[in-house]
Write a protein that holds these residues in place. Structure first.
Motif, PDB file in Angstrom:
ATOM      1  N   GLY A  36      76.045  26.300 -53.767  1.00  0.00           N
ATOM      2  CA  GLY A  36      75.562  25.248 -53.432  1.00  0.00           C
ATOM      3  C   GLY A  36      73.963  25.293 -53.773  1.00  0.00           C
ATOM      4  N   GLY A  37      73.869  26.957 -54.621  1.00  0.00           N
ATOM      5  CA  GLY A  37      72.465  26.466 -54.933  1.00  0.00           C
ATOM      6  C   GLY A  37      71.127  27.455 -54.132  1.00  0.00           C
ATOM      7  N   ALA A  38      71.931  28.476 -53.313  1.00  0.00           N
ATOM      8  CA  ALA A  38      71.116  28.733 -51.976  1.00  0.00           C
ATOM      9  C   ALA A  38      70.388  30.368 -52.670  1.00  0.00           C
ATOM     10  CB  ALA A  38      70.967  28.958 -50.477  1.00  0.00           C
ATOM     11  N   SER A  39      69.610  31.007 -52.808  1.00  0.00           N
ATOM     12  CA  SER A  39      69.746  32.440 -52.361  1.00  0.00           C
ATOM     13  C   SER A  39      69.954  33.521 -51.466  1.00  0.00           C
ATOM     14  CB  SER A  39      68.157  33.043 -53.320  1.00  0.00           C
ATOM     15  OG  SER A  39      67.393  32.354 -51.642  1.00  0.00           O
ATOM     16  N   VAL A  40      71.100  34.244 -51.661  1.00  0.00           N
ATOM     17  CA  VAL A  40      72.071  34.751 -50.733  1.00  0.00           C
ATOM     18  C   VAL A  40      71.961  36.038 -51.071  1.00  0.00           C
ATOM     19  CG1 VAL A  40      74.113  34.789 -49.576  1.00  0.00           C
ATOM     20  CG2 VAL A  40      73.705  32.719 -50.493  1.00  0.00           C
ATOM     21  N   LEU A  41      71.825  36.660 -49.649  1.00  0.00           N
ATOM     22  CA  LEU A  41      71.611  37.912 -49.499  1.00  0.00           C
ATOM     23  C   LEU A  41      72.814  38.615 -48.737  1.00  0.00           C
ATOM     24  CD1 LEU A  41      71.135  41.459 -50.229  1.00  0.00           C
ATOM     25  CD2 LEU A  41      69.594  40.768 -48.089  1.00  0.00           C
ATOM     26  N   LEU A  42      74.324  38.694 -48.503  1.00  0.00           N
ATOM     27  CA  LEU A  42      75.178  39.429 -48.686  1.00  0.00           C
ATOM     28  C   LEU A  42      75.404  41.061 -48.474  1.00  0.00           C
ATOM     29  CD1 LEU A  42      78.333  39.122 -47.573  1.00  0.00           C
ATOM     30  CD2 LEU A  42      78.912  39.264 -49.844  1.00  0.00           C
ATOM     31  N   VAL A  43      75.296  40.835 -46.712  1.00  0.00           N
ATOM     32  CA  VAL A  43      74.963  42.955 -46.475  1.00  0.00           C
ATOM     33  C   VAL A  43      76.502  43.168 -45.658  1.00  0.00           C
ATOM     34  CG1 VAL A  43      73.713  44.396 -45.104  1.00  0.00           C
ATOM     35  CG2 VAL A  43      73.023  42.005 -45.931  1.00  0.00           C
ATOM     36  N   ASP A  44      76.704  44.330 -45.680  1.00  0.00           N
ATOM     37  CA  ASP A  44      78.203  45.365 -45.009  1.00  0.00           C
ATOM     38  C   ASP A  44      77.445  46.182 -44.113  1.00  0.00           C
ATOM     39  OD1 ASP A  44      81.065  44.099 -44.111  1.00  0.00           O
ATOM     40  OD2 ASP A  44      80.829  46.626 -44.676  1.00  0.00           O
ATOM     41  N   GLY A 122      76.222  34.361 -57.487  1.00  0.00           N
ATOM     42  CA  GLY A 122      75.497  34.289 -57.741  1.00  0.00           C
ATOM     43  C   GLY A 122      74.171  35.351 -56.502  1.00  0.00           C
ATOM     44  N   CYS A 123      75.208  36.133 -55.542  1.00  0.00           N
ATOM     45  CA  CYS A 123      74.587  36.588 -54.738  1.00  0.00           C
ATOM     46  C   CYS A 123      74.386  37.209 -55.010  1.00  0.00           C
ATOM     47  CB  CYS A 123      76.020  36.988 -53.270  1.00  0.00           C
ATOM     48  SG  CYS A 123      76.647  35.131 -52.655  1.00  0.00           S
ATOM     49  N   GLU A 124      73.844  38.485 -54.067  1.00  0.00           N
ATOM     50  CA  GLU A 124      73.033  40.339 -54.026  1.00  0.00           C
ATOM     51  C   GLU A 124      74.013  40.581 -53.175  1.00  0.00           C
ATOM     52  OE1 GLU A 124      71.378  41.574 -56.477  1.00  0.00           O
ATOM     53  OE2 GLU A 124      70.302  40.030 -57.431  1.00  0.00           O
ATOM     54  N   PHE A 125      74.755  41.603 -53.092  1.00  0.00           N
ATOM     55  CA  PHE A 125      75.011  42.484 -52.285  1.00  0.00           C
ATOM     56  C   PHE A 125      74.738  43.924 -52.392  1.00  0.00           C
ATOM     57  CE2 PHE A 125      79.004  45.113 -51.571  1.00  0.00           C
ATOM     58  CZ  PHE A 125      79.591  45.073 -49.798  1.00  0.00           C
ATOM     59  N   LEU A 126      74.393  44.152 -50.723  1.00  0.00           N
ATOM     60  CA  LEU A 126      73.974  45.175 -49.673  1.00  0.00           C
ATOM     61  C   LEU A 126      74.585  45.914 -48.752  1.00  0.00           C
ATOM     62  CD1 LEU A 126      71.558  47.289 -49.374  1.00  0.00           C
ATOM     63  CD2 LEU A 126      70.578  45.568 -47.822  1.00  0.00           C
ATOM     64  N   SER A 127      75.163  47.445 -49.267  1.00  0.00           N
ATOM     65  CA  SER A 127      76.305  47.612 -48.588  1.00  0.00           C
ATOM     66  C   SER A 127      75.727  49.030 -47.513  1.00  0.00           C
ATOM     67  CB  SER A 127      77.479  47.894 -49.204  1.00  0.00           C
ATOM     68  OG  SER A 127      77.211  49.470 -50.200  1.00  0.00           O
ATOM     69  N   GLY A 128      76.212  49.265 -46.604  1.00  0.00           N
ATOM     70  CA  GLY A 128      75.811  50.098 -45.557  1.00  0.00           C
ATOM     71  C   GLY A 128      74.937  50.120 -44.698  1.00  0.00           C
TER      72      GLY A 128
END
Length: 405
Positions: A36-44, A122-128
């Motif tokens: 949808g065009g938003a900047s997204v940070l996905l975290v786990d 387009g998401c950035e992903f951050l784990s841990g």
């Protein structure tokens, strides 16, 4: 699955959306929001690949949701197996019912695919990293109406998002401290256990969900990719006094006439908190809660992932709009959508789950279904049917998307 960004870099900006929890609901939501065009940070909080307690089954509605999202093909390539039957047993009674249109796949494989698709979108992903939503008082006064802030328990990581989506699963009460967002668990709620094994009797074939019901709970088993057997159970807490989860699950399977070997149950078991629970509210200022964190009922034929996919798909267009211009009306809107798309769909499952607490009643019903098979097929159809809702008619972008860094 490696992170695409480090916590220091992620903390330097205000994201349009921070999605906490990269399970089915969170990753599904992140895909739609990014498209949808938003900047997204996905975290786990876990490093990928990781497994979770789950029946590892997708029903027809879940499969339809993945197809509409454009991610079904990569999930099939990851080794998902078609499901066709449901073998339900209690005591000496058993019935096998058709259950077409579903799939079985481990959560480690499925969640990894969904995160890959989120990154591709387009998401950035951050784990841990484990994140807790900060109280409003933690924000500077002039920023309290512009974004929400999250931090890790040690205070080493601070992230900010104009909108936060919490998809943090069952045991997430302490991660959302707002008083209006508290969770109530059913006093008699069962707890979940699960494991995966490659050492099991050959009686367990691909394409079938096996379900054993007894007074202490129920145990489900299904074949997944790479020759594994996934076992998941909902167990009464008092049944675990003086016994391990493996012992209780083994006894339930044996009582129902399923073959059990000692090595089959000798692997590493994972547990959950109480299963049946409901959150007081599923949204507040710039915050949406989705998936198991919003509320949960014991599932048994793939409904759990169907609810997560429906919730993730539904919240995405709402979050995209909210990130552009916040409106308090979105709070009630998400509450209504959750009720329509998830909670009302859980009624059949709740009724069935309550029935499973009475093995004598289950055995009586199995006897009736043996004589009148159409009754069993009707119940399975209610749980397994593909559902449609006009909230998805304007779904933003069903294609694979492109990564914009």
């Amino acid at each position: 699955m490696d992170s695409t960004i480090d916590s220091t870099t992620a903390g330097r900006r205000i994201w349009d959306v921070v999605v906490v929890g990269a399970g089915v609901a969170g990753a599904t939501a992140a895909i739609g929001i990014a498209r949808g065009g938003a900047s997204v940070l996905l975290v786990d909080r876990k490093e990928f690949a990781r497994d979770k307690v789950c029946g590892a089954c997708l029903n027809r509605d879940a499969v339809a949701g993945l197809k509409a999202l454009g991610v079904l093909e990569p999930i099939m390539r990851a080794g998902a197996l078609p499901l066709s039957h449901y073998d339900l047993r209690s005591g000496s009674r058993r019935v096998t019912l058709p259950l077409p249109g579903g799939l079985s796949i481990s959560r480690s494989a499925m969640d990894a695919v969904l995160v890959e698709q989120a990154i591709e979108a387009g998401c950035e992903f951050l784990s841990g990293v484990t994140l807790r939503l900060d109280d409003d008082s933690a924000l500077p006064t002039d920023a309290q109406q512009e974004y929400r802030q999250l931090s890790d328990p040690a205070g080493n990581v601070t992230l900010r998002g104009r909108i936060v989506v919490m998809a943090t699963g069952l045991a997430s009460d302490h991660l959302i401290p707002q008083s209006q967002m508290q969770v109530a668990a059913k006093p008699d709620s069962r707890v979940g256990f699960g494991m995966s094994t490659a050492d099991f009797p050959s009686d367990y074939c691909e394409g079938t969900i096996y379900m054993a019901v007894a007074k202490d709970g129920y145990v489900g088993a299904s074949r997944t990719e790479h020759g594994q057997l996934n076992i998941a159970a909902a167990i009464d807490r008092q049944a675990l006094r003086g016994r391990t989860s493996a012992e209780v699950c083994g006894a339930i399977l044996q009582e129902a006439g399923f073959p059990v070997s000692q090595r089959m149950l000798a692997g590493t078991w994972r547990g959950t908190t109480t299963l049946t629970r409901r959150r007081q509210n599923v949204a507040c200022e710039r915050l949406f809660v989705v998936g198991d964190a919003a509320g949960y009922i014991e599932p048994f034929t793939g409904e759990g992932m169907a609810w997560a996919i429906r919730g993730g798909r539904a919240v995405a267009p709402l979050v995209v709009a909210a990130a552009k211009q916040w409106d308090a009306a979105y709070i009630d809107r998400w509450g209504d959508l959750t009720e329509d798309l998830v909670i009302t769909q859980q009624y059949w499952c709740h009724a069935f789950a309550r029935t499973l607490r009475y093995p004598k009643l289950v055995r009586g019903l199995l006897k009736v279904v043996t004589v009148v098979p159409s009754l069993g097929r009707f119940v399975v159809r209610q749980i397994n049917r593909e559902r449609q809702h006009d909230v998805f008619n304007h779904w933003p972008g069903n294609g694979a998307g492109t990564r914009n860094r």
